[in-house]
Every structure is written in C-alpha cells, then in structure tokens.
Design a protein around this motif. Structure first.
Motif, PDB file in Angstrom:
ATOM      1  N   TRP A 302     -55.257 130.231 -30.727  1.00 52.99           N
ATOM      2  CA  TRP A 302     -54.703 131.100 -29.677  1.00 52.99           C
ATOM      3  C   TRP A 302     -53.752 130.271 -28.844  1.00 52.99           C
ATOM      4  CZ3 TRP A 302     -54.847 136.139 -29.564  1.00 52.99           C
ATOM      5  CH2 TRP A 302     -54.410 136.803 -28.404  1.00 52.99           C
ATOM      6  N   MET A 303     -52.779 130.902 -28.232  1.00 54.65           N
ATOM      7  CA  MET A 303     -51.764 130.122 -27.497  1.00 54.65           C
ATOM      8  C   MET A 303     -51.258 130.897 -26.285  1.00 54.65           C
ATOM      9  SD  MET A 303     -48.454 130.470 -29.972  1.00 54.65           S
ATOM     10  CE  MET A 303     -47.967 132.083 -30.598  1.00 54.65           C
ATOM     11  N   GLN A 304     -50.652 130.127 -25.377  1.00 52.06           N
ATOM     12  CA  GLN A 304     -50.024 130.661 -24.168  1.00 52.06           C
ATOM     13  C   GLN A 304     -48.778 129.841 -23.850  1.00 52.06           C
ATOM     14  OE1 GLN A 304     -50.658 133.327 -22.498  1.00 52.06           O
ATOM     15  NE2 GLN A 304     -52.717 133.902 -23.187  1.00 52.06           N
ATOM     16  N   LEU A 305     -47.824 130.470 -23.171  1.00 48.10           N
ATOM     17  CA  LEU A 305     -46.582 129.813 -22.756  1.00 48.10           C
ATOM     18  C   LEU A 305     -46.534 129.730 -21.244  1.00 48.10           C
ATOM     19  CD1 LEU A 305     -44.011 131.684 -25.065  1.00 48.10           C
ATOM     20  CD2 LEU A 305     -45.208 129.550 -25.531  1.00 48.10           C
ATOM     21  N   GLU A 306     -46.028 128.604 -20.762  1.00 50.35           N
ATOM     22  CA  GLU A 306     -45.797 128.441 -19.322  1.00 50.35           C
ATOM     23  C   GLU A 306     -44.636 127.487 -19.118  1.00 50.35           C
ATOM     24  OE1 GLU A 306     -48.456 126.169 -16.586  1.00 50.35           O
ATOM     25  OE2 GLU A 306     -48.725 128.138 -15.645  1.00 50.35           O
ATOM     26  N   ASP A 307     -43.520 127.997 -18.582  1.00 49.03           N
ATOM     27  CA  ASP A 307     -42.303 127.215 -18.389  1.00 49.03           C
ATOM     28  C   ASP A 307     -41.878 126.593 -19.732  1.00 49.03           C
ATOM     29  OD1 ASP A 307     -42.369 127.907 -15.725  1.00 49.03           O
ATOM     30  OD2 ASP A 307     -43.519 126.131 -15.159  1.00 49.03           O
ATOM     31  N   ASN A 308     -41.845 125.268 -19.791  1.00 49.11           N
ATOM     32  CA  ASN A 308     -41.435 124.576 -21.015  1.00 49.11           C
ATOM     33  C   ASN A 308     -42.625 124.011 -21.792  1.00 49.11           C
ATOM     34  OD1 ASN A 308     -38.693 125.007 -20.465  1.00 49.11           O
ATOM     35  ND2 ASN A 308     -38.606 123.181 -19.162  1.00 49.11           N
ATOM     36  N   SER A 309     -43.804 124.591 -21.589  1.00 45.87           N
ATOM     37  CA  SER A 309     -45.021 124.083 -22.229  1.00 45.87           C
ATOM     38  C   SER A 309     -45.658 125.162 -23.090  1.00 45.87           C
ATOM     39  CB  SER A 309     -46.019 123.593 -21.176  1.00 45.87           C
ATOM     40  OG  SER A 309     -45.463 122.540 -20.398  1.00 45.87           O
ATOM     41  N   LEU A 310     -46.323 124.698 -24.145  1.00 51.38           N
ATOM     42  CA  LEU A 310     -47.081 125.561 -25.039  1.00 51.38           C
ATOM     43  C   LEU A 310     -48.529 125.074 -25.066  1.00 51.38           C
ATOM     44  CD1 LEU A 310     -47.297 127.697 -27.375  1.00 51.38           C
ATOM     45  CD2 LEU A 310     -46.806 125.814 -28.927  1.00 51.38           C
ATOM     46  N   TYR A 311     -49.477 125.987 -24.769  1.00 51.74           N
ATOM     47  CA  TYR A 311     -50.905 125.694 -24.818  1.00 51.74           C
ATOM     48  C   TYR A 311     -51.475 126.400 -26.045  1.00 51.74           C
ATOM     49  CZ  TYR A 311     -50.411 124.133 -19.964  1.00 51.74           C
ATOM     50  OH  TYR A 311     -50.027 123.477 -18.823  1.00 51.74           O
ATOM     51  N   ILE A 312     -52.178 125.663 -26.895  1.00 55.49           N
ATOM     52  CA  ILE A 312     -52.713 126.236 -28.125  1.00 55.49           C
ATOM     53  C   ILE A 312     -54.111 125.670 -28.370  1.00 55.49           C
ATOM     54  CG2 ILE A 312     -51.674 124.447 -29.589  1.00 55.49           C
ATOM     55  CD1 ILE A 312     -51.202 126.733 -31.667  1.00 55.49           C
ATOM     56  N   SER A 313     -54.999 126.554 -28.871  1.00 58.56           N
ATOM     57  CA  SER A 313     -56.390 126.149 -29.115  1.00 58.56           C
ATOM     58  C   SER A 313     -56.559 125.716 -30.568  1.00 58.56           C
ATOM     59  CB  SER A 313     -57.343 127.309 -28.807  1.00 58.56           C
ATOM     60  OG  SER A 313     -57.109 128.394 -29.679  1.00 58.56           O
ATOM     61  N   GLN A 314     -57.357 124.679 -30.761  1.00 60.14           N
ATOM     62  CA  GLN A 314     -57.741 124.199 -32.077  1.00 60.14           C
ATOM     63  C   GLN A 314     -59.218 123.822 -32.009  1.00 60.14           C
ATOM     64  OE1 GLN A 314     -55.170 121.156 -33.637  1.00 60.14           O
ATOM     65  NE2 GLN A 314     -53.297 122.239 -33.058  1.00 60.14           N
ATOM     66  N   CYS A 520     -52.623 135.251 -32.740  1.00 56.63           N
ATOM     67  CA  CYS A 520     -52.052 135.240 -31.393  1.00 56.63           C
ATOM     68  C   CYS A 520     -50.555 135.476 -31.464  1.00 56.63           C
ATOM     69  CB  CYS A 520     -52.345 133.902 -30.698  1.00 56.63           C
ATOM     70  SG  CYS A 520     -51.701 133.809 -29.018  1.00 56.63           S
ATOM     71  N   LEU A 521     -50.019 136.173 -30.479  1.00 54.36           N
ATOM     72  CA  LEU A 521     -48.588 136.422 -30.333  1.00 54.36           C
ATOM     73  C   LEU A 521     -48.162 136.097 -28.910  1.00 54.36           C
ATOM     74  CD1 LEU A 521     -48.074 139.873 -32.125  1.00 54.36           C
ATOM     75  CD2 LEU A 521     -47.207 137.667 -32.886  1.00 54.36           C
ATOM     76  N   ARG A 522     -47.000 135.450 -28.794  1.00 57.61           N
ATOM     77  CA  ARG A 522     -46.380 135.217 -27.485  1.00 57.61           C
ATOM     78  C   ARG A 522     -44.873 135.372 -27.650  1.00 57.61           C
ATOM     79  NH1 ARG A 522     -50.339 136.450 -26.023  1.00 57.61           N
ATOM     80  NH2 ARG A 522     -51.928 135.423 -24.765  1.00 57.61           N
ATOM     81  N   LEU A 523     -44.223 135.864 -26.623  1.00 60.35           N
ATOM     82  CA  LEU A 523     -42.786 136.102 -26.745  1.00 60.35           C
ATOM     83  C   LEU A 523     -42.074 135.773 -25.445  1.00 60.35           C
ATOM     84  CD1 LEU A 523     -42.206 139.084 -25.168  1.00 60.35           C
ATOM     85  CD2 LEU A 523     -43.365 139.908 -27.199  1.00 60.35           C
TER      86      LEU A 523
END
Length: 544
Positions: A302-314, A520-523
């Motif tokens: 799963w992932m999330q975006l914030e500014d210039n960062s990408l958070y992703i679960s593993q 997961c989807l982010r745009l």
C-alpha cells in the motif's frame, strides 16, 4: 646689398644636411617603388624627411602588428600599394607644400623647408589614416542601417530574427568598434519585440479595444476549443487567453485538474491552462507506462504520496522514498522506516503529520512521522483491509463485513463512533472531501453492488456496476469527478467519471502468467501510481 643665392652644398653645410640622391619611395603592400622625382633644391630635404618618416612608420607597424599601416605607407610611391601600379611622384610633392614654399622664397629659407617637409609627410599619413577611419565608420553606419531595416522587415513577415542577426554579425566582423554596438542593438530589438508581443494589436475588431476586465468577462463564456483558436490569432491574444481566470470554469468540469468539488485549487503553482491540457489525456486514456520498483517475493503493498515523498508498505514495515524531479522515478535509498504491526500492513494513510495504518492483526496503528510515537488499538475481529482519515475522523473496513468510524483525537483513540453492516467484505474505503459521506468497495460476493457511497447516517447514495464483477481492492478520487479503481484480476486499473455510469478506460498492467490484484492506487494531476504484487507501476499522462 643682395647676396648671391647659395648652392645646395652651402645650404647643406649650414643646416648639417647630407646632399645625395633622393631615397626610393616606400614600398606598398603589393606595389613596386617608382623612380625618384625631379624636384628642385628641396628634393634632398624631402627625401631625408621621407627616410625619417619611413623609420617611424616601420616602428609603428612593429608595435601595432597590422599590415594595413604598411599599405598606407606604400602610398608615398608612384602608385597605390593595394593596386600595385607605379605612378610618378616628385620629391617636392612628397615633401609637401612647406618645402616648395621655402624654395621659392629665398635660399636661406631652403633649410627651414626641411622642417616643413617632415610636417607635410606627417600630415599626409594622418590625413590618410583619418580618411580611412572616417570611411570605415561611415561604412559601419551604413551596414547597421541596412541590417536594422532587414530585421524589421523579417519581423513584419513573421520570420525568426536569429538568422538575420547571425548574418549581420558576419558582415560586421571586419569592422572595428561595432561588436558592442551590435550587442546593444540586438538587446534593444529583443526588448522591442517583447513589448510588441505584450501590447494590444493596433488593428483589428473594436472588441479588442475594450477594457481588459470586460474582455475577461466576455471570454469566460467561451469553451476550451474556442479559447484555443483565439490564442492562435496574435501574440497578445495568446498571452491574454492564458489567464487562469478564463480556464478555472473549464478546469472544474475536467477530470483530475487539481480542483475540488468546492472549487479549491490544490495545484496553484501549475498554470490552469496546462492542467486542462493534461486533463484531456486522462479523459482520452492517453498515457505511458513504466515500472518504479520491483520486489523479489509477492507482497500486498500500500502507498501514499506527500509532497515529493512516496510512502509504501512492505510486509509489516512502512518505507518512505523521495521522488526525483521528473516524478516518474525514485531515489532507491529510503528516507525512513516505520514499524509496529505483528502482521503485514494492509493499508495506511497520512493525516496531520501522522501515519494511520491498518494491519492483518485486526489493529489500527497511529504513528507520528517526525518522531517514534506509536499507538495501536484493536479495531475489528478480522484483518483490517482499509482505512482513511480526514478532518479528525478515521473510517476502517474489514474482512468481518463491517465499516467503522473512529475519532483521531488523542484522548479518544480506540473509541468506535459508528458501526455499518456492509453485508460483504470491505476491501477499500475513502472519505468525501465534504466530510459528509464515504465510499466503500466490497468483494462482490453477494447480490450487492461493490461500489457504494454512504453518508454518516448509513444510507447508500449512489452505486456503479463493475464490468467483469471483479473484486475492487482499491479506489482513489481526485476530489471532484474522477474515480480510479483497482480490480483483483490482471492488474486492471479503471477510470470512472462520477457524472457517468459507464467506465471510461481500463489499463491492464499484468499478463496472465503474472496476474496480480491492484492493491493500491495514488494519483496526481500528471501521474497515476499502482502497486501490484511484484511491481510498482506509474502511468504518465503528461508525456504519453
């Protein structure tokens, strides 16, 4: 009593001059020396003066290192050094009018004529240099006038001025003192062109002479195609039609243009017109696919975006990566790592400098991004598949066929506010920007629509049918009209318009041997990111 005229020998004895044959004239750059002149008594004096002058000119040539001085000195012979043709010249003519006047006046003044000879020679050379400099200066002015006329003519024809400037620079290369003038003139021409492009057209319909505020009001009723055609009329209209005010109404009706349903602009740094252009790629499904990350073993990321960062679960960790400037690649070394669940992290969101995570252990975790603070509490009887947080409210969906509402306040963490029976396993959930409703995506195992919108009173508002009855693992909205969903088969990503019931476009991201759900989807307004079992994909809508 009048003394008899003195001869040349007597004059030489008094003045200290040596009497002898006149020296040969100076050589031109390509000419031949002419025969000595037939001058009278002043011939010897003029020749000596010319000899002195020849030495000065030679020293000057060595100092300056120019061959043109040699050509000017060679003009003292019978012919022009540049042409190489001999011509007759007497010593008196070379000596100048001073020696000739001294020879006529009296014998005693013949000695004084020697000084006039030298001055006359200097006057000849200075006059030649002055006339040559004046001629070249006039030639430079003429070149500048002609070149300026050419530039203006080509500008009126719409041609590029760079070629004319290069030709002018080559033509002026041999003219001294024109380099700075050329640069200054080029700068003035560029400023003039910029002023012309920013100024209104002098000719045209009377409509363009209205106040700019009134024109903005009139053009705000035009559609996207009419504004595009209007921008092709002239430079001023192209600048005028790029105003954000003319495109805000169109952008709010477009897909993923950075505007919410309330009209809030989420991308103020990007011109609205450019976002509308990219929005047409979303509407038509034009994009370019690439892979950002790969994993060796199967994951449920799963992932999330914030500014210039990408958070992703593993597995049971959450990693933070930084985007590169193009937005389509990552720096491979993570910025941070967050842990806390006993089993895999199924879902997480970012809200108020917190990470709210849902785990396979049935718990919800709250982590502070810039500290080590972590809180966990039991939320569902089975694994928590999805979670969302907005406005201090947390909603979660579980495999136990329920959706729950929780507060984010630190003193009320773990207190359930509402429990909604969805009659099916909940795989995805999202809160409306208005904080008045939320949407759920279920497993499509019963006779219920998999995509439903709920208000806080637990009432279904609207529903859509999945074309292939596939399980919806995730969904994402732009906050306005666009919905993106990820299905359980073949990594299919679908784009929906909330104003229509039919699917707009479908993008299969895997083939049959590597079939994987879209977890997961982010745009953003330019990219769509999809996390699958083995890869992290990106769809680039800016450069399709």
């Amino acid at each position: 009593m009048v003394s008899p005229p003195l001869g040349a020998a007597a004059v030489a004895a008094r003045t200290g001059l040596r009497v002898g044959p006149a020296p040969s004239p100076l050589m031109g750059s390509q000419g031949r020396s002419g025969p000595p002149g037939n001058g009278g008594p002043g011939e010897g004096e003029g020749g000596e003066a010319r000899k002195l002058q020849e030495g000065r000119v030679a020293r000057g040539k060595r100092r300056k290192g120019k061959g043109k001085g040699k050509a000017r000195a060679g003009q003292g012979g019978r012919g022009s050094g540049a042409e190489g043709k001999p011509g007759p010249q007497t010593a008196k003519e070379a000596a100048g009018p001073g020696a000739e006047a001294g020879a006529r006046a009296c014998p005693r003044e013949e000695a004084e004529g020697g000084g006039s000879v030298e001055e006359g020679a200097r006057g000849i050379i200075k006059g030649d240099e002055g006339s040559a400099g004046a001629g070249k200066e006039a030639q430079g002015r003429e070149y500048r006038k002609k070149e300026a006329w050419r530039v203006r003519a080509r500008r009126r024809e719409g041609a590029r001025p760079g070629r004319a400037q290069r030709q002018g620079g080559q033509a002026w290369a041999d003219i001294p003192g024109t380099g700075l003038a050329m640069a200054a003139e080029a700068g003035e021409e560029e400023e003039e062109a910029a002023r012309e492009s920013a100024a209104r057209p002098a000719a045209g319909p009377a409509l363009w002479r209205l106040p700019e505020e009134l024109l903005l009001l009139i053009c705000s009723y035009l559609d996207m195609r009419a504004l595009g055609r209007l921008a092709q009329v002239c430079r001023w209209l192209r600048r005028f039609t790029s105003c954000d005010l003319l495109w805000r109404r169109i952008a709010r009706a477009s897909l993923n243009s950075g505007f919410t349903r309330l009209g809030t602009d989420l991308m103020t740094s990007v011109p609205v017109k450019e976002r509308v252009k990219v929005s047409q790629n979303w509407r038509l499904g034009r994009c370019r696919e690439a892979i950002l990350l790969k994993w060796r073993c199967s994951q449920m990321p799963w992932m999330q975006l914030e500014d210039n960062s990408l958070y992703i679960s593993q597995a049971n960790f959450i990693l933070a990566y930084q985007f590169r400037p193009d937005g389509a690649s990552l720096n491979r070394r993570p910025l941070g790592v967050f842990a806390g669940h006993d089993e895999d992290v199924c879902h997480f969101v970012l809200a108020n400098s917190h990470i709210i995570s849902a785990g396979g252990d049935g718990k919800i975790g709250v982590h502070k991004i810039h500290s080590t603070f972590t809180v966990k509490y039991s939320a569902h009887e089975q694994e928590v598949n999805c979670v969302d947080c907005k406005g201090g409210i947390i909603v979660s969906g579980s495999r136990d066929r329920t959706a729950k509402v929780w507060p984010l306040a630190s003193g009320r963490l773990g207190q359930c506010l509402h429990t909604i029976q969805t009659e099916d396993r909940v795989w995805s959930i999202a809160i409306s920007p208005l904080l008045s409703s939320f949407v759920t995506g279920t497993a499509c195992c019963g006779h219920f629509s998999p995509l439903r919108i709920w208000d806080l009173n637990r009432k279904c508002v609207m529903e859509w049918e999945e074309p292939h009855d596939s399980t919806l693992y995730c969904l994402q909205t732009d906050g306005n009209h666009l919905l993106a969903t990820g299905s359980s088969y073949y990594g299919v990503v679908r784009l929906w318009d909330r104003r229509q019931r039919a699917c707009l476009h479908a993008f299969p991201l895997t083939s049959t041997p590597l079939s994987s759900p879209v977890y997961c989807l982010r745009l953003t307004t330019k990219h769509l990111y999809a996390a699958l079992s083995y890869n992290l994909h990106v769809l680039d809508f800016q450069n399709p």
